[in-house]
Design a protein around this motif. Structure first.
Motif, PDB file in Angstrom:
ATOM      1  N   GLY A 253       0.712  -1.109  -0.162  1.00 53.08           N
ATOM      2  CA  GLY A 253       0.039  -0.270  -0.161  1.00 53.08           C
ATOM      3  C   GLY A 253       0.671   1.278  -0.021  1.00 53.08           C
ATOM      4  O   GLY A 253       2.120   1.039   0.380  1.00 53.08           O
ATOM      5  N   LEU A 254      -0.038   1.851  -0.397  1.00 51.80           N
ATOM      6  CA  LEU A 254       1.293   3.397  -0.516  1.00 51.80           C
ATOM      7  C   LEU A 254      -0.375   4.305   0.201  1.00 51.80           C
ATOM      8  O   LEU A 254      -1.064   4.375   0.177  1.00 51.80           O
ATOM      9  N   LEU A 255       0.826   5.387   0.991  1.00 54.54           N
ATOM     10  CA  LEU A 255       0.594   6.906   1.636  1.00 54.54           C
ATOM     11  C   LEU A 255       1.401   8.103   1.226  1.00 54.54           C
ATOM     12  O   LEU A 255       2.354   8.490   0.228  1.00 54.54           O
ATOM     13  N   PHE A 256      -0.252   8.904   0.952  1.00 60.28           N
ATOM     14  CA  PHE A 256       0.172  10.374  -0.178  1.00 60.28           C
ATOM     15  C   PHE A 256      -0.389  10.898   0.961  1.00 60.28           C
ATOM     16  O   PHE A 256      -0.694  11.847   1.115  1.00 60.28           O
ATOM     17  N   ASN A 262       6.891  15.964   5.753  1.00 61.44           N
ATOM     18  CA  ASN A 262       8.160  14.727   5.551  1.00 61.44           C
ATOM     19  C   ASN A 262       8.170  14.278   7.160  1.00 61.44           C
ATOM     20  O   ASN A 262       8.540  14.919   7.884  1.00 61.44           O
ATOM     21  N   PHE A 263       7.987  12.993   5.953  1.00 63.84           N
ATOM     22  CA  PHE A 263       8.157  12.362   7.744  1.00 63.84           C
ATOM     23  C   PHE A 263       9.114  10.989   7.825  1.00 63.84           C
ATOM     24  O   PHE A 263       9.081  10.052   8.678  1.00 63.84           O
ATOM     25  N   THR A 264      10.708  10.958   6.714  1.00 60.35           N
ATOM     26  CA  THR A 264      11.180  10.461   7.081  1.00 60.35           C
ATOM     27  C   THR A 264      11.771  10.172   8.054  1.00 60.35           C
ATOM     28  O   THR A 264      12.497   8.319   8.864  1.00 60.35           O
ATOM     29  N   ASN A 265      12.494  10.855   8.941  1.00 58.44           N
ATOM     30  CA  ASN A 265      12.542  10.869  10.281  1.00 58.44           C
ATOM     31  C   ASN A 265      11.665  10.666  11.664  1.00 58.44           C
ATOM     32  O   ASN A 265      12.546  10.751  13.010  1.00 58.44           O
ATOM     33  N   ILE A 266      10.324  10.548  11.369  1.00 57.68           N
ATOM     34  CA  ILE A 266       9.087  10.496  12.753  1.00 57.68           C
ATOM     35  C   ILE A 266       9.327   9.160  12.867  1.00 57.68           C
ATOM     36  O   ILE A 266       8.820   8.667  13.550  1.00 57.68           O
ATOM     37  N   THR A 267       9.633   8.105  11.753  1.00 58.35           N
ATOM     38  CA  THR A 267       8.431   6.965  11.917  1.00 58.35           C
ATOM     39  C   THR A 267       9.841   5.853  11.030  1.00 58.35           C
ATOM     40  O   THR A 267      10.226   6.140   9.908  1.00 58.35           O
ATOM     41  N   SER A 269       8.501   2.696  10.573  1.00 54.13           N
ATOM     42  CA  SER A 269       7.098   2.158   9.379  1.00 54.13           C
ATOM     43  C   SER A 269       6.806   2.379   8.280  1.00 54.13           C
ATOM     44  O   SER A 269       6.551   1.435   7.119  1.00 54.13           O
ATOM     45  N   PHE A 270       7.189   3.572   7.687  1.00 51.84           N
ATOM     46  CA  PHE A 270       7.691   3.909   6.312  1.00 51.84           C
ATOM     47  C   PHE A 270       8.856   4.280   5.602  1.00 51.84           C
ATOM     48  O   PHE A 270       9.364   4.564   6.423  1.00 51.84           O
ATOM     49  N   ARG A 271       9.025   4.481   4.495  1.00 49.80           N
ATOM     50  CA  ARG A 271       9.841   4.780   3.658  1.00 49.80           C
ATOM     51  C   ARG A 271       9.832   5.540   2.399  1.00 49.80           C
ATOM     52  O   ARG A 271       8.689   5.131   2.018  1.00 49.80           O
ATOM     53  N   LEU A 272       9.923   6.694   2.036  1.00 46.48           N
ATOM     54  CA  LEU A 272       9.859   7.201   0.708  1.00 46.48           C
ATOM     55  C   LEU A 272       9.753   6.276  -0.042  1.00 46.48           C
ATOM     56  O   LEU A 272      11.242   5.730  -0.179  1.00 46.48           O
ATOM     57  N   ARG A 273       8.887   6.565  -1.075  1.00 46.44           N
ATOM     58  CA  ARG A 273       9.143   6.024  -2.804  1.00 46.44           C
ATOM     59  C   ARG A 273       8.835   6.610  -3.741  1.00 46.44           C
ATOM     60  O   ARG A 273       9.354   6.459  -4.531  1.00 46.44           O
ATOM     61  N   GLY A 274       8.594   7.842  -3.479  1.00 45.91           N
ATOM     62  CA  GLY A 274       8.536   9.279  -4.561  1.00 45.91           C
ATOM     63  C   GLY A 274       8.635  10.602  -3.191  1.00 45.91           C
ATOM     64  O   GLY A 274       8.072  10.509  -2.788  1.00 45.91           O
ATOM     65  N   GLN A 275       8.113  11.667  -4.543  1.00 46.59           N
ATOM     66  CA  GLN A 275       7.816  13.098  -3.992  1.00 46.59           C
ATOM     67  C   GLN A 275       6.482  12.972  -3.340  1.00 46.59           C
ATOM     68  O   GLN A 275       5.532  12.376  -3.621  1.00 46.59           O
ATOM     69  N   VAL A 277       5.054  10.480  -1.634  1.00 49.99           N
ATOM     70  CA  VAL A 277       4.758   9.090  -1.430  1.00 49.99           C
ATOM     71  C   VAL A 277       5.724   8.244  -0.064  1.00 49.99           C
ATOM     72  O   VAL A 277       6.626   8.480  -1.317  1.00 49.99           O
ATOM     73  N   TYR A 278       4.979   7.725   0.393  1.00 57.85           N
ATOM     74  CA  TYR A 278       5.172   6.295   1.037  1.00 57.85           C
ATOM     75  C   TYR A 278       4.691   4.670   0.095  1.00 57.85           C
ATOM     76  O   TYR A 278       3.511   5.157   0.548  1.00 57.85           O
ATOM     77  N   THR A 279       5.964   4.719   1.200  1.00 56.16           N
ATOM     78  CA  THR A 279       5.467   2.315   1.446  1.00 56.16           C
ATOM     79  C   THR A 279       6.207   2.006   3.339  1.00 56.16           C
ATOM     80  O   THR A 279       6.949   3.002   2.994  1.00 56.16           O
ATOM     81  N   LEU A 280       4.839   0.981   2.438  1.00 53.62           N
ATOM     82  CA  LEU A 280       5.405   0.093   4.224  1.00 53.62           C
ATOM     83  C   LEU A 280       7.567   0.064   4.039  1.00 53.62           C
ATOM     84  O   LEU A 280       7.534  -0.632   3.400  1.00 53.62           O
ATOM     85  N   ALA A 281       7.478  -0.235   5.141  1.00 51.47           N
ATOM     86  CA  ALA A 281       9.162  -0.689   5.571  1.00 51.47           C
ATOM     87  C   ALA A 281       9.474  -2.270   5.124  1.00 51.47           C
ATOM     88  O   ALA A 281       8.586  -2.266   6.146  1.00 51.47           O
TER      89      ALA A 281
END
Length: 281
Positions: A253-256, A262-267, A269-275, A277-281
């Motif tokens: 699944g995707l999180l838009f 920008n939540f890269t350094n907060i959790t 559970s997710f990794r950045l997939r694109g601009q 847009v996050y996907t499960l780590a």
């Protein structure tokens, strides 16, 4: 007295309604408790303008009297009016269009049930944009479900109606999509369009408070849109919400999120997939 405080005093003296610093601080605490919204100090004028209508509607002249009435009365409708007044609804059809292109690429030609959550649906432009984009990508809409939620009851009422000004939609939607997805009004409805029923039936609008303990949500989603919502929350709330979203997404699944989020350094559970847009780590 500093220049900033002097300006605040001068504005207060010019105001029709009595609005003190203590009132503002109480409002900040109440909206944070009720909706998770963090009001910055520079939002005083916005609060006075929006909430002032509620004060006047009660025949009152002081914010302190309104707040006392609100807290002592505990009427659900009154609290909803309070939240609605302080909620910002800034949205558009196909806002951040690259998100819809990626969603279509991710979902295209799937034959399994497709479930999308618009978690901050506002007046409906986002979930209806999702429906329009997927109507062009899926072989059939029979198994499409879009769950659209918001804390603002007035915004949800407008969203459920599916009615928008023709001028607004023309600015944001192509003529081809206009013909396929909207019905033009006539008579008293001239100048307005309505989302076609065969498209609208796949969107379900429900009230939902993202900081509430209970979410009326079951099953997992192919994608969650939570764009330009968490900018109003603090870091701890970001962390809690992201963990809850992670448990509700399918494995791929995707999180838009919004363009400024920008939540890269907060959790983890997710990794950045694109601009944005996050996907499960």
């Amino acid at each position: 007295m500093t220049g900033v405080n002097q300006v605040a005093v001068e504005r207060a003296n010019q105001r029709e309604l009595e609005f003190t610093d203590r009132d503002f601080q109480r409002i900040r605490a109440l909206i944070a408790e009720r909706a998770g919204i963090v009001l910055a100090e520079h939002k005083r004028d916005m609060v006075y303008s929006r909430l002032g209508r509620c004060v006047r509607n009660r025949g009152l002249r002081r914010f302190s009297d309104y707040l006392k009435w609100l807290i002592d009365g505990s009427e659900q409708e009154a609290w909803q009016e309070f939240v609605n007044a302080l909620t910002t609804n800034l949205t558009a059809f196909f806002r951040e269009s690259h998100h819809f292109d990626l969603l279509v690429s991710h979902i295209k030609d799937r034959r399994d049930p497709v479930r999308i959550w618009s978690a901050g649906a506002s007046t409906g432009e986002e979930p209806y944009s999702i429906a329009m984009a997927l109507a062009e990508a899926l072989p059939t809409l029979a198994k499409l479900e879009i769950f659209a939620s918001d804390i603002d009851s007035e915004a949800l009422a407008r969203a459920r109606s599916g009615i928008y000004s023709l001028e607004q939609v023309r600015r944001q939607v192509s003529e081809e999509r206009m013909r396929r997805c909207f019905l033009k009004g006539s008579g008293q409805r001239s100048g307005y369009v309505r989302v076609r029923p065969e498209l609208a039936r796949h969107v379900r609008f429900e009230p939902l408070n993202l900081i509430g303990q209970h979410w009326p949500v079951q099953g997992r989603f192919d994608a969650i849109f939570c764009r330009n919502v968490m900018i109003y929350f603090d870091r701890d709330t970001h962390t809690r919400l992201l963990e809850r979203f992670a448990r509700l997404l399918k494995k791929d699944g995707l999180l838009f999120v919004g363009h400024s989020e920008n939540f890269t350094n907060i959790t983890q559970s997710f990794r950045l997939r694109g601009q944005t847009v996050y996907t499960l780590a």
